[in-house]
Design a protein around this motif. Structure first.
Motif, mmCIF file in Angstrom:
data_model
loop_
_atom_site.group_PDB
_atom_site.id
_atom_site.type_symbol
_atom_site.label_atom_id
_atom_site.label_comp_id
_atom_site.label_asym_id
_atom_site.label_seq_id
_atom_site.Cartn_x
_atom_site.Cartn_y
_atom_site.Cartn_z
ATOM 1 N N LEU A 1 5.315 -3.227 -7.068
ATOM 2 C CA LEU A 1 6.049 -4.101 -8.124
ATOM 3 C C LEU A 1 5.440 -3.950 -9.579
ATOM 4 C CD1 LEU A 1 8.264 -6.087 -8.379
ATOM 5 C CD2 LEU A 1 6.909 -7.861 -7.706
ATOM 6 N N ALA A 2 4.402 -4.201 -9.434
ATOM 7 C CA ALA A 2 3.637 -3.880 -10.875
ATOM 8 C C ALA A 2 3.966 -2.519 -11.728
ATOM 9 C CB ALA A 2 1.854 -4.105 -10.615
ATOM 10 N N ILE A 3 3.994 -1.562 -10.608
ATOM 11 C CA ILE A 3 4.255 -0.159 -11.198
ATOM 12 C C ILE A 3 5.726 -0.270 -11.613
ATOM 13 C CG2 ILE A 3 4.431 2.071 -10.930
ATOM 14 C CD1 ILE A 3 2.056 1.850 -8.850
ATOM 15 N N ARG A 4 6.555 -0.901 -10.904
ATOM 16 C CA ARG A 4 8.024 -0.803 -11.142
ATOM 17 C C ARG A 4 8.261 -1.447 -12.618
ATOM 18 N NH1 ARG A 4 12.457 -4.942 -9.305
ATOM 19 N NH2 ARG A 4 11.092 -5.929 -10.677
ATOM 20 N N ASP A 5 7.530 -2.557 -12.765
ATOM 21 C CA ASP A 5 7.540 -3.383 -14.259
ATOM 22 C C ASP A 5 7.286 -2.455 -15.336
ATOM 23 O OD1 ASP A 5 8.610 -5.356 -12.795
ATOM 24 O OD2 ASP A 5 7.003 -6.715 -12.574
ATOM 25 N N MET A 6 6.292 -1.368 -14.982
ATOM 26 C CA MET A 6 5.879 -0.755 -16.263
ATOM 27 C C MET A 6 6.594 0.476 -16.545
ATOM 28 S SD MET A 6 1.728 -0.550 -15.161
ATOM 29 C CE MET A 6 1.426 0.429 -16.707
ATOM 30 N N THR A 7 6.952 1.203 -15.375
ATOM 31 C CA THR A 7 7.612 2.498 -15.693
ATOM 32 C C THR A 7 8.420 2.886 -14.592
ATOM 33 O OG1 THR A 7 6.840 4.855 -15.830
ATOM 34 C CG2 THR A 7 5.676 3.494 -14.523
ATOM 35 N N ASP A 8 9.153 3.677 -14.922
ATOM 36 C CA ASP A 8 10.403 4.195 -13.905
ATOM 37 C C ASP A 8 9.616 5.462 -13.194
ATOM 38 O OD1 ASP A 8 12.791 4.204 -12.547
ATOM 39 O OD2 ASP A 8 13.470 5.904 -14.124
ATOM 40 N N VAL A 9 9.221 5.324 -12.009
ATOM 41 C CA VAL A 9 8.625 6.567 -11.089
ATOM 42 C C VAL A 9 8.789 6.350 -9.634
ATOM 43 C CG1 VAL A 9 6.255 5.430 -11.006
ATOM 44 C CG2 VAL A 9 6.507 7.727 -10.925
ATOM 45 N N PRO A 10 9.064 7.252 -8.917
ATOM 46 C CA PRO A 10 9.296 7.016 -7.476
ATOM 47 C C PRO A 10 7.910 6.705 -6.949
ATOM 48 C CG PRO A 10 9.749 9.310 -7.834
ATOM 49 C CD PRO A 10 9.553 8.653 -9.239
ATOM 50 N N VAL A 11 8.099 5.652 -6.131
ATOM 51 C CA VAL A 11 6.906 5.378 -5.451
ATOM 52 C C VAL A 11 7.125 5.185 -3.626
ATOM 53 C CG1 VAL A 11 5.567 3.002 -4.680
ATOM 54 C CG2 VAL A 11 6.211 3.536 -6.958
ATOM 55 N N VAL A 12 5.829 6.083 -3.019
ATOM 56 C CA VAL A 12 6.220 6.243 -1.738
ATOM 57 C C VAL A 12 4.956 5.689 -1.043
ATOM 58 C CG1 VAL A 12 6.163 8.384 -0.016
ATOM 59 C CG2 VAL A 12 6.941 8.640 -2.593
ATOM 60 N N LEU A 13 5.381 4.831 0.121
ATOM 61 C CA LEU A 13 4.461 4.420 0.954
ATOM 62 C C LEU A 13 4.059 5.020 2.162
ATOM 63 C CD1 LEU A 13 3.229 1.309 0.083
ATOM 64 C CD2 LEU A 13 4.786 0.434 1.449
ATOM 65 N N GLY A 14 2.708 5.009 2.410
ATOM 66 C CA GLY A 14 2.567 5.693 3.710
ATOM 67 C C GLY A 14 1.210 5.017 4.356
ATOM 68 N N GLY A 15 0.796 5.502 5.607
ATOM 69 C CA GLY A 15 -0.131 4.607 6.333
ATOM 70 C C GLY A 15 0.124 4.243 7.819
ATOM 71 N N PRO A 16 -0.579 3.639 8.410
ATOM 72 C CA PRO A 16 -0.489 3.039 9.558
ATOM 73 C C PRO A 16 0.510 2.103 9.698
ATOM 74 C CG PRO A 16 -2.853 3.105 9.372
ATOM 75 C CD PRO A 16 -2.068 3.667 8.067
ATOM 76 N N HIS A 17 0.638 1.037 8.727
ATOM 77 C CA HIS A 17 1.658 -0.002 9.210
ATOM 78 C C HIS A 17 2.745 0.383 8.800
ATOM 79 C CE1 HIS A 17 2.524 -4.140 8.943
ATOM 80 N NE2 HIS A 17 3.558 -3.886 7.965
ATOM 81 N N VAL A 18 3.392 1.154 7.806
ATOM 82 C CA VAL A 18 4.807 1.484 7.754
ATOM 83 C C VAL A 18 5.262 2.480 8.877
ATOM 84 C CG1 VAL A 18 4.682 1.085 5.398
ATOM 85 C CG2 VAL A 18 4.216 2.920 5.775
ATOM 86 N N SER A 19 4.268 3.142 9.715
ATOM 87 C CA SER A 19 4.809 3.959 10.443
ATOM 88 C C SER A 19 5.116 3.545 11.566
ATOM 89 C CB SER A 19 3.393 5.165 10.780
ATOM 90 O OG SER A 19 2.919 5.582 9.560
ATOM 91 N N VAL A 20 5.107 2.241 11.965
ATOM 92 C CA VAL A 20 5.455 1.585 13.366
ATOM 93 C C VAL A 20 6.918 1.534 13.186
ATOM 94 C CG1 VAL A 20 4.978 -0.478 14.703
ATOM 95 C CG2 VAL A 20 3.182 0.316 13.349
ATOM 96 N N GLU A 21 7.639 2.267 13.869
ATOM 97 C CA GLU A 21 9.061 2.122 13.775
ATOM 98 C C GLU A 21 9.694 1.220 14.672
ATOM 99 O OE1 GLU A 21 11.365 5.770 14.652
ATOM 100 O OE2 GLU A 21 9.872 6.893 13.481
ATOM 101 N N SER A 22 8.928 0.829 15.672
ATOM 102 C CA SER A 22 9.585 0.189 17.043
ATOM 103 C C SER A 22 9.765 -1.254 16.272
ATOM 104 C CB SER A 22 8.471 -0.141 17.987
ATOM 105 O OG SER A 22 7.199 -0.611 17.336
#
Ligand code: B12
Ligand code: SF4
Length: 501
Positions: free
Chosen positions: A79-100
């Motif tokens: 969110l802080a990055i979005r408020d500063m600049t227009d850039v694609p933000v990609v999130l990865g890691g164990p938490h977001v990988s839990v599809e179930s």
């Protein structure tokens, strides 16, 4: 392209080590191989706010990593990055990988988060960067609005991601198969980390605070599926690097980077004994065995014969850990550990007999635990008498079988992802007759009964490392035996960095 990779701030309520984030180090390495200019921001050791990096570096793409307790901080950062600049933000890691549990979609609802990478990230990350690079070269309008325009179809057919188009729709693409040949990966890009700011490996050597430590992984994945373990991020199929490939990296860490200790981070390093034996031979042949190394995570006790352990010891292994979890045979079966108490006993006996230091991991408050079974766990820890007994409070991570069971049969006591840590002296759920009060009492009792015995006390007092690190050790003792309000400090820091959102 200009690539920024971020590990968001998260302070654990214990005095743990800090080491460079291996996942980001691999992503940085594949980006470097692509020819990108890369910056890594590891909030564990940075003093300036992340906003300064973004303002000065002006990245073309930002990648943020998150495990469960870190994920909200990852959202705040996005969110802080979005408020500063227009850039694609990609999130990865164990938490977001839990599809179930649809945790990829949960994160996509957060403003500033555009894409989720599920599971192992290197190939997907390179795929994203290749596409973005090519698109940017052909386009005048580089806005994220355009990039996520559903008409453009930019993200379609890219395996391993979930994303949100500018019409608000979320999409989940097919899974990406695990990386087959781990030897094809470059070594982690440690040159991008402020190595002098990290600690040692909780000490593998006596030069605790000063030791230059590096982590490496010789294999990925785990063929077991223990009911409490967050294995969601790594594929079921266990894959290993070749001993020759591992030893080349090892050599580089010791000779070029001056490593004084090495932590092997594999989930289950000893699935193939012959592979590790070959690695031992090579470490000795290359004269690398004088640098102590440790298995940071538990190796399987059911694949740890004395001769094999002796070989590891002669190749420089100083300390190893076994995941014991419980001292109750019925509980051990119920968590699908696929071993038994006698095998564990023998493994500890053999490890000590060949001169290895041992760590035992134990869990208090497994589903079905009672006062008696938890006491059996404490008694078993005392019987095994490892150098370090690590008791953790059962924390049901989303995606695990225990999580599903607690949701079905119990009552979760935490609602906030930031509370998903297991050393806070607080029970995380209740089930049947297992109340929070009982689990918390047994957790405190475990530390007291194990450590406040003459043997561990004398062992500590007679170790050089203890005196070298007296202030740190006193801090750890106080935190272990006294309740602590660390959370307030974490929240205060977060508010200071980002403002209260
Ligand atoms: C080393 C380690 C630690 C170290 C961290 C050191 C560091 N700076 O990384 C320490 C001891 C501090 C630690 C602490 C904790 N850990 Co830990 N840790 C690990 C361990 C054993 C290895 C991590 C690693 O290096 N993996 C190898 C790399 C290559 O994988 P990776 O980091 O996941 O990254 C890959 C993908 O996830 C993905 N990816 C990751 N981030 C991103 C970002 C982008 C943009 C993209 C595209 C892809 C991507 O691509 C990467 C390359 O393939 C893992 C188990 C495991 N096998 O991963 C547990 C693990 C990550 N830890 C876990 C937990 C629970 C914790 C704690 C919460 C425990 C606690 N005390 O309460 C704390 C939280 C600490 C914190 N600051 O947030 C769980 C996480 C589960 C979850 N749902 O979040 C894991 C999975 C263990 C498990 N099996 O349960 N941990
Ligand atoms: S606890 Fe260890 S053996 Fe069990 S699934 Fe997790 S990594 Fe594998």
């Amino acid at each position: 392209m200009r690539v920024a990779l971020i590990n968001p701030k998260f302070r654990l309520p214990i005095d743990t080590r800090t080491s460079p984030h291996l996942g980001l180090a691999y992503l940085a390495a594949v980006s470097q191989r692509r020819g990108d200019v890369v910056r890594v921001y590891d909030a564990d050791v940075e003093t300036d706010p992340v906003k300064d990096l973004i303002a000065a570096f002006r990245p073309d793409i930002v990648g943020i990593t998150a495990n469960t307790p870190q994920v909200k901080q990852a959202w705040r950062t996005a969110l802080a990055i979005r408020d500063m600049t227009d850039v694609p933000v990609v999130l990865g890691g164990p938490h977001v990988s839990v599809e179930s549990e649809n945790l990829d979609l949960e994160s996509l609802r957060q403003p500033g988060v555009h894409v989720i990478v599920r599971g192992e990230g290197e190939a997907t990350w390179v795929d994203i960067c290749d596409r973005l690079d090519a698109w940017k070269r052909d386009q005048e309008d580089h806005s994220t609005r355009r990039l996520f325009d559903p008409q453009l179809g930019f993200w379609e057919g890219l395996p391993g991601i979930s994303y949100r188009t500018s019409d608000g729709q979320t999409h989940r693409n097919v899974e990406r198969p695990p990386i087959h040949d781990l030897d094809s990966l470059p070594w982690p890009a440690y040159d991008l980390f402020k190595m002098e700011r990290y600690t040692s490996l909780q000490p593998a050597t006596d030069a605790v605070e000063g030791a230059r430590s590096f982590s490496l992984m010789t294999s990925r994945g785990c063929p077991y599926r223990c009911t409490y373990c967050s294995q969601s991020v790594m594929p079921v199929r266990w894959r290993a690097r070749s001993p020759e490939g591992v030893v080349e990296e090892w050599k580089h860490l010791v000779r070029d980077r001056g490593a004084q200790e090495i932590g092997v981070l594999d989930d289950s390093a000893n699935i193939q004994v012959k592979r590790l034996e070959k690695l031992c031979d090579l470490l000795i042949a290359e004269r690398l065995h004088h640098v102590p190394w440790i298995f940071v995570n538990g190796i399987r006790a059911n694949i740890a014969e004395r001769q094999f352990l002796a070989r590891l010891k002669s190749a420089g292994l100083k300390r190893l850990a076994f995941g014991v979890e419980t001292g109750d045979p019925g509980m051990l079966r119920s968590i699908d550990k696929r071993t038994d108490l006698d095998t564990i006993r023998q493994a500890f006996r053999d490890a000590k007999a060949v001169g290895l230091e041992t760590i035992g991991f134990f869990i208090v408050g497994l589903p079905g635990d009672s006062r008696e079974t938890m006491q059996r766990t404490i008694d078993f820890a005392i019987e095994l008498d490892p150098l370090i007994a690590n008791f953790s409070m059962m924390t049901p991570y989303p995606g695990t079988k225990v999580y599903a069971q607690v949701k079905r049969e119990g009552r979760l006591l935490i609602q906030d992802w930031e509370d998903y840590v297991f050393f806070e002296q607080k029970a995380r759920y209740e089930m049947g007759e297992m109340t929070a009060e009982l689990v918390e009492t047994m957790y405190r009792r475990a530390y007291r009964q194990f450590y406040l015995r003459p043997k561990p006390i004398l062992r500590r007092l007679s170790s050089r490392g203890f005196w070298l690190n007296l202030p740190r050790n006193v801090r750890i003792a106080l935190r272990t035996f006294l309740p602590k309000a660390e959370k307030t400090e974490l929240r205060r820091q977060i508010d200071a960095d980002f403002g209260a959102h």
